[in-house]
Design an enzyme around this catalytic site. Sequence first.
Site, PDB file in Angstrom:
ATOM      1  N   VAL A 196      32.320  16.093  75.239  1.00  0.00           N
ATOM      2  CA  VAL A 196      30.767  15.776  74.760  1.00  0.00           C
ATOM      3  C   VAL A 196      30.837  14.803  73.531  1.00  0.00           C
ATOM      4  CG1 VAL A 196      30.488  17.814  73.076  1.00  0.00           C
ATOM      5  CG2 VAL A 196      28.654  16.717  74.567  1.00  0.00           C
TER       6      VAL A 196
ATOM      7  N   VAL B  20      30.314  14.925  70.257  1.00  0.00           N
ATOM      8  CA  VAL B  20      29.465  15.167  69.075  1.00  0.00           C
ATOM      9  C   VAL B  20      29.864  16.463  68.753  1.00  0.00           C
ATOM     10  CG1 VAL B  20      27.618  13.544  69.495  1.00  0.00           C
ATOM     11  CG2 VAL B  20      27.689  15.883  70.479  1.00  0.00           C
TER      12      VAL B  20
ATOM     13  N   LYS C 247      30.204  18.669  53.015  1.00  0.00           N
ATOM     14  CA  LYS C 247      28.746  19.003  53.187  1.00  0.00           C
ATOM     15  C   LYS C 247      28.222  20.322  52.388  1.00  0.00           C
ATOM     16  CE  LYS C 247      25.937  20.531  56.870  1.00  0.00           C
ATOM     17  NZ  LYS C 247      25.899  21.452  58.181  1.00  0.00           N
TER      18      LYS C 247
ATOM     19  N   THR D  57      25.324  25.196  64.024  1.00  0.00           N
ATOM     20  CA  THR D  57      25.928  26.342  64.189  1.00  0.00           C
ATOM     21  C   THR D  57      26.908  26.579  65.548  1.00  0.00           C
ATOM     22  OG1 THR D  57      23.948  26.911  65.362  1.00  0.00           O
ATOM     23  CG2 THR D  57      24.011  27.556  63.286  1.00  0.00           C
TER      24      THR D  57
ATOM     25  N   ILE E 113      29.860  24.935  66.380  1.00  0.00           N
ATOM     26  CA  ILE E 113      31.328  25.060  66.209  1.00  0.00           C
ATOM     27  C   ILE E 113      31.546  26.511  65.296  1.00  0.00           C
ATOM     28  CG2 ILE E 113      33.182  24.298  64.544  1.00  0.00           C
ATOM     29  CD1 ILE E 113      32.264  21.389  65.139  1.00  0.00           C
TER      30      ILE E 113
HETATM   31  C1  LIG Z   1      23.699  16.702  70.854  1.00  0.00           C
HETATM   32  C2  LIG Z   1      24.680  17.828  70.197  1.00  0.00           C
HETATM   33  C3  LIG Z   1      24.864  17.727  69.096  1.00  0.00           C
HETATM   34  C4  LIG Z   1      25.784  18.435  68.472  1.00  0.00           C
HETATM   35  N1  LIG Z   1      25.996  18.700  67.313  1.00  0.00           N
HETATM   36  C5  LIG Z   1      26.663  19.528  66.437  1.00  0.00           C
HETATM   37  C6  LIG Z   1      26.914  19.813  65.129  1.00  0.00           C
HETATM   38  O1  LIG Z   1      26.562  19.060  64.410  1.00  0.00           O
HETATM   39  N2  LIG Z   1      27.593  20.880  64.760  1.00  0.00           N
HETATM   40  C7  LIG Z   1      28.184  21.817  65.537  1.00  0.00           C
HETATM   41  O2  LIG Z   1      28.694  22.878  65.215  1.00  0.00           O
HETATM   42  N3  LIG Z   1      28.125  21.756  66.844  1.00  0.00           N
HETATM   43  C8  LIG Z   1      27.275  20.607  67.309  1.00  0.00           C
HETATM   44  N4  LIG Z   1      27.293  20.482  68.793  1.00  0.00           N
HETATM   45  C9  LIG Z   1      28.137  21.401  69.434  1.00  0.00           C
HETATM   46  C10 LIG Z   1      29.306  20.936  69.757  1.00  0.00           C
HETATM   47  O3  LIG Z   1      29.464  19.579  70.395  1.00  0.00           O
HETATM   48  C11 LIG Z   1      30.214  21.702  70.793  1.00  0.00           C
HETATM   49  O4  LIG Z   1      30.273  23.069  70.224  1.00  0.00           O
HETATM   50  C12 LIG Z   1      31.732  21.227  70.583  1.00  0.00           C
HETATM   51  O5  LIG Z   1      31.947  19.827  70.792  1.00  0.00           O
HETATM   52  C13 LIG Z   1      32.406  22.121  71.673  1.00  0.00           C
HETATM   53  O6  LIG Z   1      32.452  21.483  72.926  1.00  0.00           O
HETATM   54  P1  LIG Z   1      33.256  22.090  74.046  1.00  0.00           P
HETATM   55  O7  LIG Z   1      34.670  21.916  73.835  1.00  0.00           O
HETATM   56  O8  LIG Z   1      32.546  23.341  74.409  1.00  0.00           O
HETATM   57  O9  LIG Z   1      32.912  20.991  75.161  1.00  0.00           O
HETATM   58  P2  LIG Z   1      33.147  19.359  75.629  1.00  0.00           P
HETATM   59  O10 LIG Z   1      33.459  18.766  74.481  1.00  0.00           O
HETATM   60  O11 LIG Z   1      32.267  19.117  76.562  1.00  0.00           O
HETATM   61  O12 LIG Z   1      34.628  19.650  76.306  1.00  0.00           O
HETATM   62  C14 LIG Z   1      34.837  20.184  77.601  1.00  0.00           C
HETATM   63  C15 LIG Z   1      36.095  19.905  78.125  1.00  0.00           C
HETATM   64  O13 LIG Z   1      36.435  20.366  79.392  1.00  0.00           O
HETATM   65  C16 LIG Z   1      37.103  19.492  80.047  1.00  0.00           C
HETATM   66  N5  LIG Z   1      36.727  19.700  81.584  1.00  0.00           N
HETATM   67  C17 LIG Z   1      35.435  19.863  82.146  1.00  0.00           C
HETATM   68  N6  LIG Z   1      35.555  20.017  83.445  1.00  0.00           N
HETATM   69  C18 LIG Z   1      36.687  19.933  83.756  1.00  0.00           C
HETATM   70  C19 LIG Z   1      37.489  19.792  84.939  1.00  0.00           C
HETATM   71  N7  LIG Z   1      36.803  19.867  86.185  1.00  0.00           N
HETATM   72  N8  LIG Z   1      38.869  19.557  85.073  1.00  0.00           N
HETATM   73  C20 LIG Z   1      39.407  19.563  83.715  1.00  0.00           C
HETATM   74  N9  LIG Z   1      38.792  19.679  82.709  1.00  0.00           N
HETATM   75  C21 LIG Z   1      37.398  19.446  82.610  1.00  0.00           C
HETATM   76  C22 LIG Z   1      36.623  18.051  79.698  1.00  0.00           C
HETATM   77  O14 LIG Z   1      37.299  17.156  79.879  1.00  0.00           O
HETATM   78  C23 LIG Z   1      36.681  18.581  78.115  1.00  0.00           C
HETATM   79  O15 LIG Z   1      38.013  18.575  77.649  1.00  0.00           O
HETATM   80  C24 LIG Z   1      26.272  19.552  69.513  1.00  0.00           C
HETATM   81  C25 LIG Z   1      26.075  19.618  70.691  1.00  0.00           C
HETATM   82  C26 LIG Z   1      25.254  18.667  71.388  1.00  0.00           C
HETATM   83  C27 LIG Z   1      24.977  18.498  72.598  1.00  0.00           C
END
Ligand SMILES: Cc1cc2nc3c(=O)[nH]c(=O)nc-3n(C[C@H](O)[C@H](O)[C@H](O)COP(=O)(O)OP(=O)(O)OC[C@H]3O[C@@H](n4cnc5c(N)ncnc54)[C@H](O)[C@@H]3O)c2cc1C
Length: 495
Positions: A46, A48, A79, A339, A341
């Site tokens: 994502v 961010v 921060k 919140t 992370i």
């Molecule tokens: C607009 C926005 C702003 C944010 N700001 C903050 C903030 O300031 N502070 C905070 O604490 N949190 C924030 N967050 C939340 C934060 O971004 C997430 O909690 C954090 O990045 C974790 O994301 P994730 O790892 O769950 O998902 P992602 O980063 O989406 O990772 C998903 C992973 O799964 C893999 N994947 C998906 N499908 C497949 C597949 N079929 N095969 C193999 N791999 C696959 C992808 O390649 C990737 O590696 C924000 C979120 C959003 C949407």
Amino acid sequence: MNGQVVKRVVVAGGGSAGWMAAAALSRQLGPLLDIVLVESDEIGTVGVGESTVPTARTFNALLNLDEAEFMAATQATFKLGISFENWGEIGDRYIHSFGQIGKSTWLGHFHHFWLQAKAQGFGGDLGDYCLELKAAEQHRFHTDDNSPLNYAYHIDATLYGRYLRGKCEDKGVRRVEGKIVDVRQRSDDGFIEALVLESGEVIEGDLFIDCTGFRGLLINGALGVGFEDWGRWLPNDRAWAVQTSTDVGPGPYTRAIAHKAGWLWGIPLQRRVGNGLVFSSQFMSDEDGLRQLEQMIEGEMLIDPKLIRFCAGRRHKAWSKNCVSLGLAAGFIEPLESTSIHMIMIAIHRLLQLFPFQGCTEALSDRFNNLADDEILKIRDFIVLHYNVTERTDSPYWDHVRTTEVPDTLAHRLALFRESGHVFQAPGELFQVDSWLQVMLGQRLQPRAHHHMGRLMPPEQLRGALTDLKGNIASAVERMPTHQAFIDRYCPSPA
Ligand SMILES: Cc1cc2nc3c(=O)[nH]c(=O)nc-3n(C[C@H](O)[C@H](O)[C@H](O)COP(=O)(O)OP(=O)(O)OC[C@H]3O[C@@H](n4cnc5c(N)ncnc54)[C@H](O)[C@@H]3O)c2cc1C
């Protein structure tokens, strides 16, 4: 009975959640487990999630990270809180800091003294009694082993993943690059057996950690665990994210600047600023959102703005069968108050404590899910507070969020504060009394009454005590270096 049933752990997804889970499991339980992480460069992350809360420091300690090394590697800044601009009314500004305000007694919280002083015509701003808040206002920072400052970090999300990946590989985590195209389940009970990759490779495991982001490929796609939508309270569902250049020293706080249909985040890193225009598609089109972003950001755009769609809510069960979902796969409230992370860190901590060595049972997953539910509901209420307690009437968006009925649990807190000035932190709740207080007062909610503990003191004694407190804080802040000077000395990121 002593045999270990769950040994092979498969982490699906290599965003922040995936690498954080792999890093913590390998660091804490490494010798007992075989850990594989599957991620797809083609799908990406994502990108961010750059503003954190102070529990990030506890998590770093769990991973045994060196703070200065971690900060240099992730272009991090410190921060001390969040600067909220235009929230109570256009032109307003307050800082929700991570600090404690004043000195409380067994009778009650400090703000009751302050409210008494205000009633008697003195006392100044509540923020004058908070070290973190005053340091943030003046862009000052200092930390060492004896420092009382409570702080968190701003980090580069991509660099954070890369940094943790290095730590994981040192601990023997195997990374597999590839797209997951199928999830194999046991025919009798639906437990997940293996992930099948596009290349044909099959990754078998005993426990699967779904970190595949919003798609929730395992928890939702395979196990069909549904999602509870909180859009009626939190209608924001889009963000335009972009990075900009900066030539001013970073402030030690995140900025959250409200606009007519949402808000803009500004997250200062050592060499750039992360920005994101959060808005509700019910009240603003994507095109208008982009224009609003362009109007509000400062500095040159370093990349093209990226539109991210999301939905506020939570997975009905974060842990189902032998799959534990973390990060965006488990739910997302919205970025205000940073919140997400934090929730990943706490969930990982819980998983470490409840690790299903002898197999995944309902008792274990129920315990995990109950704790997660309890926590996220309180965070949701705190976020809803920001939209409900406002005097903004300048757009249909603010009319909507201001007048939407809030959850009963929040309605109770608001009534309690309005009537008596009382605020509480429930057991296991992230946000402390002073957090609730700073947001409520910062957004113009004034209590009708307060505890009379301040009347037990003659006014001159109360005035003297408050003056001393304020003075001590002001001189402590004056002794601190600027935030920029401290970073330059402590954790400069390589160019
Ligand atoms: C607009 C926005 C702003 C944010 N700001 C903050 C903030 O300031 N502070 C905070 O604490 N949190 C924030 N967050 C939340 C934060 O971004 C997430 O909690 C954090 O990045 C974790 O994301 P994730 O790892 O769950 O998902 P992602 O980063 O989406 O990772 C998903 C992973 O799964 C893999 N994947 C998906 N499908 C497949 C597949 N079929 N095969 C193999 N791999 C696959 C992808 O390649 C990737 O590696 C924000 C979120 C959003 C949407």
